[in-house]
Design a protein around this motif. Structure first.
Motif, PDB file in Angstrom:
ATOM      1  N   PRO A  92       0.802  -1.144  -0.048  1.00 17.08           N
ATOM      2  CA  PRO A  92      -0.060  -0.078  -0.270  1.00 17.08           C
ATOM      3  C   PRO A  92       0.953   1.345  -0.173  1.00 17.08           C
ATOM      4  O   PRO A  92       0.351   2.363  -0.806  1.00 17.08           O
ATOM      5  CB  PRO A  92      -0.743   0.066   1.213  1.00 17.08           C
ATOM      6  CG  PRO A  92      -0.715  -1.649   1.508  1.00 17.08           C
ATOM      7  CD  PRO A  92       0.820  -1.905   0.824  1.00 17.08           C
ATOM      8  N   VAL A  93       1.735   1.825   0.703  1.00 19.33           N
ATOM      9  CA  VAL A  93       2.822   2.471   0.745  1.00 19.33           C
ATOM     10  C   VAL A  93       3.559   3.015  -0.771  1.00 19.33           C
ATOM     11  O   VAL A  93       3.684   3.759  -1.120  1.00 19.33           O
ATOM     12  CB  VAL A  93       4.072   2.162   1.229  1.00 19.33           C
ATOM     13  CG1 VAL A  93       5.003   3.186   1.562  1.00 19.33           C
ATOM     14  CG2 VAL A  93       3.450   2.290   3.084  1.00 19.33           C
ATOM     15  N   ILE A  94       3.347   1.756  -1.215  1.00 18.73           N
ATOM     16  CA  ILE A  94       4.427   2.486  -3.070  1.00 18.73           C
ATOM     17  C   ILE A  94       3.345   2.152  -3.413  1.00 18.73           C
ATOM     18  O   ILE A  94       3.352   3.262  -4.549  1.00 18.73           O
ATOM     19  CB  ILE A  94       4.857   0.970  -3.327  1.00 18.73           C
ATOM     20  CG1 ILE A  94       6.081   0.291  -3.065  1.00 18.73           C
ATOM     21  CG2 ILE A  94       5.119   0.693  -4.198  1.00 18.73           C
ATOM     22  CD1 ILE A  94       7.124  -1.621  -2.819  1.00 18.73           C
ATOM     23  N   ILE A  95       1.515   1.432  -3.494  1.00 23.83           N
ATOM     24  CA  ILE A  95       1.025   2.309  -4.646  1.00 23.83           C
ATOM     25  C   ILE A  95       0.496   4.011  -3.972  1.00 23.83           C
ATOM     26  O   ILE A  95       0.874   4.317  -4.933  1.00 23.83           O
ATOM     27  CB  ILE A  95      -0.531   1.444  -3.904  1.00 23.83           C
ATOM     28  CG1 ILE A  95      -0.104   0.053  -5.049  1.00 23.83           C
ATOM     29  CG2 ILE A  95      -1.253   1.327  -4.600  1.00 23.83           C
ATOM     30  CD1 ILE A  95      -0.780  -0.954  -4.573  1.00 23.83           C
ATOM     31  N   HIS A  96       0.128   3.983  -2.747  1.00 28.89           N
ATOM     32  CA  HIS A  96       0.193   5.503  -2.311  1.00 28.89           C
ATOM     33  C   HIS A  96       1.491   6.698  -3.165  1.00 28.89           C
ATOM     34  O   HIS A  96       0.815   7.082  -3.008  1.00 28.89           O
ATOM     35  CB  HIS A  96       0.283   5.583  -0.890  1.00 28.89           C
ATOM     36  CG  HIS A  96       0.184   6.935   0.142  1.00 28.89           C
ATOM     37  ND1 HIS A  96       1.145   7.247   0.353  1.00 28.89           N
ATOM     38  CD2 HIS A  96      -1.193   7.252  -0.212  1.00 28.89           C
ATOM     39  CE1 HIS A  96       0.691   8.866   0.792  1.00 28.89           C
ATOM     40  NE2 HIS A  96      -0.093   8.936   0.454  1.00 28.89           N
ATOM     41  N   ASN A  97       2.073   6.317  -2.609  1.00 33.24           N
ATOM     42  CA  ASN A  97       3.500   6.988  -3.565  1.00 33.24           C
ATOM     43  C   ASN A  97       3.018   7.691  -5.149  1.00 33.24           C
ATOM     44  O   ASN A  97       3.623   8.511  -5.615  1.00 33.24           O
ATOM     45  CB  ASN A  97       4.875   6.276  -3.742  1.00 33.24           C
ATOM     46  CG  ASN A  97       5.035   6.706  -1.892  1.00 33.24           C
ATOM     47  OD1 ASN A  97       4.660   7.849  -1.008  1.00 33.24           O
ATOM     48  ND2 ASN A  97       5.908   6.327  -0.281  1.00 33.24           N
ATOM     49  N   LEU A  98       3.044   5.886  -5.364  1.00 31.19           N
ATOM     50  CA  LEU A  98       2.372   6.201  -7.699  1.00 31.19           C
ATOM     51  C   LEU A  98       1.493   6.892  -7.486  1.00 31.19           C
ATOM     52  O   LEU A  98       1.714   7.888  -8.203  1.00 31.19           O
ATOM     53  CB  LEU A  98       2.186   4.945  -7.456  1.00 31.19           C
ATOM     54  CG  LEU A  98       3.793   3.488  -7.593  1.00 31.19           C
ATOM     55  CD1 LEU A  98       3.104   2.163  -8.453  1.00 31.19           C
ATOM     56  CD2 LEU A  98       4.116   4.104  -8.987  1.00 31.19           C
ATOM     57  N   PHE A  99       0.620   7.099  -6.969  1.00 29.22           N
ATOM     58  CA  PHE A  99      -0.808   8.134  -7.319  1.00 29.22           C
ATOM     59  C   PHE A  99      -0.087   9.472  -6.514  1.00 29.22           C
ATOM     60  O   PHE A  99      -0.388  10.130  -7.504  1.00 29.22           O
ATOM     61  CB  PHE A  99      -1.881   7.577  -6.297  1.00 29.22           C
ATOM     62  CG  PHE A  99      -2.949   6.687  -6.860  1.00 29.22           C
ATOM     63  CD1 PHE A  99      -3.294   6.865  -7.783  1.00 29.22           C
ATOM     64  CD2 PHE A  99      -3.064   5.272  -6.784  1.00 29.22           C
ATOM     65  CE1 PHE A  99      -4.167   5.899  -8.864  1.00 29.22           C
ATOM     66  CE2 PHE A  99      -3.284   4.264  -6.555  1.00 29.22           C
ATOM     67  CZ  PHE A  99      -4.258   4.624  -8.433  1.00 29.22           C
ATOM     68  N   LEU A 100       0.232   9.918  -5.249  1.00 34.92           N
ATOM     69  CA  LEU A 100       0.445  11.282  -5.344  1.00 34.92           C
ATOM     70  C   LEU A 100       2.037  11.653  -6.156  1.00 34.92           C
ATOM     71  O   LEU A 100       2.041  12.588  -6.596  1.00 34.92           O
ATOM     72  CB  LEU A 100       1.493  10.851  -3.752  1.00 34.92           C
ATOM     73  CG  LEU A 100       0.339  10.895  -2.606  1.00 34.92           C
ATOM     74  CD1 LEU A 100       1.176  11.319  -1.132  1.00 34.92           C
ATOM     75  CD2 LEU A 100      -0.695  11.638  -2.586  1.00 34.92           C
ATOM     76  N   SER A 101       2.463  10.739  -6.871  1.00 31.32           N
ATOM     77  CA  SER A 101       4.323  11.120  -7.894  1.00 31.32           C
ATOM     78  C   SER A 101       3.049  11.664  -9.311  1.00 31.32           C
ATOM     79  O   SER A 101       3.649  12.287  -9.979  1.00 31.32           O
ATOM     80  CB  SER A 101       4.589  10.472  -7.607  1.00 31.32           C
ATOM     81  OG  SER A 101       4.722   8.858  -7.733  1.00 31.32           O
ATOM     82  N   ALA A 102       2.108  11.097  -9.726  1.00 29.45           N
ATOM     83  CA  ALA A 102       1.806  10.732 -10.995  1.00 29.45           C
ATOM     84  C   ALA A 102       1.210  12.083 -10.938  1.00 29.45           C
ATOM     85  O   ALA A 102       1.125  12.610 -10.752  1.00 29.45           O
ATOM     86  CB  ALA A 102      -0.054   9.657 -10.754  1.00 29.45           C
ATOM     87  N   ASP A 103       1.686  12.823 -12.208  1.00 24.77           N
ATOM     88  CA  ASP A 103       1.294  13.863 -13.236  1.00 24.77           C
ATOM     89  C   ASP A 103      -0.419  13.367 -13.210  1.00 24.77           C
ATOM     90  O   ASP A 103      -0.980  14.008 -13.518  1.00 24.77           O
ATOM     91  CB  ASP A 103       1.816  13.759 -14.788  1.00 24.77           C
ATOM     92  CG  ASP A 103       3.499  14.367 -14.092  1.00 24.77           C
ATOM     93  OD1 ASP A 103       4.015  15.009 -13.300  1.00 24.77           O
ATOM     94  OD2 ASP A 103       4.143  13.556 -14.900  1.00 24.77           O
ATOM     95  N   LYS A 104      -1.105  11.974 -14.068  1.00 23.89           N
ATOM     96  CA  LYS A 104      -2.518  11.784 -14.414  1.00 23.89           C
ATOM     97  C   LYS A 104      -2.423  10.520 -14.079  1.00 23.89           C
ATOM     98  O   LYS A 104      -1.564  10.088 -14.272  1.00 23.89           O
ATOM     99  CB  LYS A 104      -1.750  12.199 -15.928  1.00 23.89           C
ATOM    100  CG  LYS A 104      -2.182  13.312 -16.568  1.00 23.89           C
ATOM    101  CD  LYS A 104      -2.098  12.981 -18.311  1.00 23.89           C
ATOM    102  CE  LYS A 104      -2.379  14.176 -18.904  1.00 23.89           C
ATOM    103  NZ  LYS A 104      -0.530  14.584 -19.400  1.00 23.89           N
ATOM    104  N   VAL A 105      -4.178  10.056 -13.193  1.00 23.63           N
ATOM    105  CA  VAL A 105      -4.278   9.178 -12.884  1.00 23.63           C
ATOM    106  C   VAL A 105      -5.300   9.464 -14.102  1.00 23.63           C
ATOM    107  O   VAL A 105      -6.550  10.325 -14.039  1.00 23.63           O
ATOM    108  CB  VAL A 105      -4.819   9.230 -11.678  1.00 23.63           C
ATOM    109  CG1 VAL A 105      -5.663   8.022 -10.898  1.00 23.63           C
ATOM    110  CG2 VAL A 105      -3.125   9.681 -11.013  1.00 23.63           C
ATOM    111  N   MET A 106      -5.752   8.070 -14.708  1.00 28.02           N
ATOM    112  CA  MET A 106      -6.912   7.808 -15.469  1.00 28.02           C
ATOM    113  C   MET A 106      -7.609   6.693 -14.297  1.00 28.02           C
ATOM    114  O   MET A 106      -6.592   5.059 -14.443  1.00 28.02           O
ATOM    115  CB  MET A 106      -6.782   7.647 -16.843  1.00 28.02           C
ATOM    116  CG  MET A 106      -6.539   8.397 -17.897  1.00 28.02           C
ATOM    117  SD  MET A 106      -6.240   8.405 -19.233  1.00 28.02           S
ATOM    118  CE  MET A 106      -3.729   8.381 -18.832  1.00 28.02           C
ATOM    119  N   THR A 107      -8.504   6.318 -14.342  1.00 32.08           N
ATOM    120  CA  THR A 107      -9.132   4.886 -13.364  1.00 32.08           C
ATOM    121  C   THR A 107     -10.590   3.874 -14.512  1.00 32.08           C
ATOM    122  O   THR A 107     -11.189   4.647 -15.432  1.00 32.08           O
ATOM    123  CB  THR A 107     -10.242   5.425 -12.550  1.00 32.08           C
ATOM    124  OG1 THR A 107      -8.577   5.871 -11.871  1.00 32.08           O
ATOM    125  CG2 THR A 107     -10.703   3.992 -11.797  1.00 32.08           C
TER     126      THR A 107
END
Length: 132
Positions: free
Chosen positions: A116-131
């Protein structure tokens, strides 16, 4: 970094996974003259983890379904084929460990487990997120 999140079960509704993977590949190759993305990550969560579950039927040659329409609308590609293509273009696939554990998935067809920490950091560092 661009993030594509897949939360829909592709064994029940393959279209979101088809679109997510094709968008990921297009971001990496960026047709039309725009600069390609340097880093695209597919984050597979909740029931989307069925995309990487080797125990379901989307990974067998005997069952080429579900198949996805390609941009020209004529040819089709399997979800496994699109997933392999995405990774061959240096797309990264991270899988929610908690989501796989709750579904009894211990092996992966593609990608790496992420806590969960890695995934959390990926979302925080993403320029864009598409779901999807």
């Amino acid at each position: 970094m661009e993030m594509v999140a897949l939360i829909t079960d592709p064994t029940k509704d393959p279209e979101p996974a088809c679109i997510a993977l094709q968008i990921g590949m297009y971001l990496l190759m960026s047709p039309g003259g725009a600069a390609p993305a340097d880093d695209v990550t597919l984050c597979v969560q909740t029931s989307g983890v069925e995309l990487i579950n080797p125990d379901n039927n989307i990974h067998t040659r005997a069952n080429p379904k579900p198949a996805c329409a390609t941009p020209n609308g004529v040819k089709t590609a399997s979800l496994q084929g699109l997933l392999n293509g995405f990774e061959s273009m240096c797309g990264k696939v991270v899988i929610c460990t908690l989501c796989t554990m709750s579904r009894g998935i211990t092996q992966l067809t593609n990608g790496i487990f992420a806590n969960p920490v890695i995934i959390h950091n990926l979302f925080l560092s993403a320029d864009k997120v598409m779901t999807f």
